[in-house]
Design an enzyme around this catalytic site. Structure first.
Site, PDB file in Angstrom:
ATOM      1  CD  GLU A  60      -2.902   1.236   2.285  1.00 56.79           C
ATOM      2  OE1 GLU A  60      -3.766   2.126   2.252  1.00 56.79           O
ATOM      3  OE2 GLU A  60      -2.841   0.375   3.182  1.00 56.79           O
ATOM      4  N   GLY A  78      -4.949   5.020   0.109  1.00 56.31           N
ATOM      5  CA  GLY A  78      -5.409   3.688  -0.265  1.00 56.31           C
ATOM      6  C   GLY A  78      -6.845   3.476   0.161  1.00 56.31           C
ATOM      7  CG  HIS A  85       0.438 -12.998   2.290  1.00 52.90           C
ATOM      8  ND1 HIS A  85       0.995 -11.797   1.898  1.00 52.90           N
ATOM      9  CD2 HIS A  85      -0.570 -12.679   3.135  1.00 52.90           C
ATOM     10  CE1 HIS A  85       0.366 -10.801   2.498  1.00 52.90           C
ATOM     11  NE2 HIS A  85      -0.599 -11.314   3.247  1.00 52.90           N
ATOM     12  CB  VAL A  86       2.523 -17.387  -2.971  1.00 56.98           C
ATOM     13  CG1 VAL A  86       1.179 -16.951  -3.530  1.00 56.98           C
ATOM     14  CG2 VAL A  86       3.618 -16.471  -3.461  1.00 56.98           C
ATOM     15  CG  HIS A 103      -7.387   2.943 -14.137  1.00 60.25           C
ATOM     16  ND1 HIS A 103      -7.870   3.291 -15.375  1.00 60.25           N
ATOM     17  CD2 HIS A 103      -8.012   3.747 -13.243  1.00 60.25           C
ATOM     18  CE1 HIS A 103      -8.773   4.259 -15.235  1.00 60.25           C
ATOM     19  NE2 HIS A 103      -8.871   4.552 -13.953  1.00 60.25           N
ATOM     20  N   GLY A 105      -6.601   7.044 -13.515  1.00 55.94           N
ATOM     21  CA  GLY A 105      -7.720   7.930 -13.778  1.00 55.94           C
ATOM     22  C   GLY A 105      -7.513   9.248 -13.050  1.00 55.94           C
TER      23      GLY A 105
END
Length: 137
Positions: A60, A78, A85-86, A103, A105
């Site tokens: 974040e 945020g 989490h791997v 993106h 905007g």
């Protein structure tokens, strides 16, 4: 993306980024930024591994630094953080977050953040949405 101006603001006063040991790094590509964080007593869980919450905070914060670099006259906050989490990272290692803008905007920025260990293995994948607030003059 140049994050040096944002770094000066971050390091001016104690905050979550400095408390957890985050270091923000400029990148040569537009729409990308990076941060590093050593896994230590500030951001590990009791078992000696990087806390999932610290990983989300890293993601974040790096996305926030990216949005603030793109919109220096705005406040960027945020509004959604979602991650997977791997792999665990042990205390003593350093993780690096690579943020890529998906993106841009006028009021929303969406970032994809991959966090990797020092071997380059994926630790977490995080999607961050930032709200861009135009500040009154």
């Amino acid at each position: 993306m140049d994050v040096e101006k944002i770094n000066k603001i971050i390091n001016a006063k104690p905050n979550l980024s400095t408390a957890l040991g985050m270091e923000f790094i400029s990148t040569p590509e537009d729409g990308t930024c990076m941060a590093r964080m050593r896994v230590d007593e500030r951001n590990r869980q009791p078992f000696g591994f990087l806390s999932g919450g610290a990983s989300l905070a890293l993601a974040e914060n790096v996305a926030g630094v990216g949005s603030c670099s793109l919109c220096p006259q705005c406040a960027c906050v945020g509004i959604e953080v979602s991650g997977s989490h791997v792999k665990a990272v042990a205390e003593g290692d350093t993780v690096t977050a690579y943020a890529r803008l998906l993106h841009q905007g006028t009021t929303l920025h969406v970032w994809n953040v991959d966090i990797k260990d020092s071997s380059g293995d994926l630790i977490s994948n995080v999607r961050v949405t930032n709200y861009v607030i135009k500040q009154k003059k």
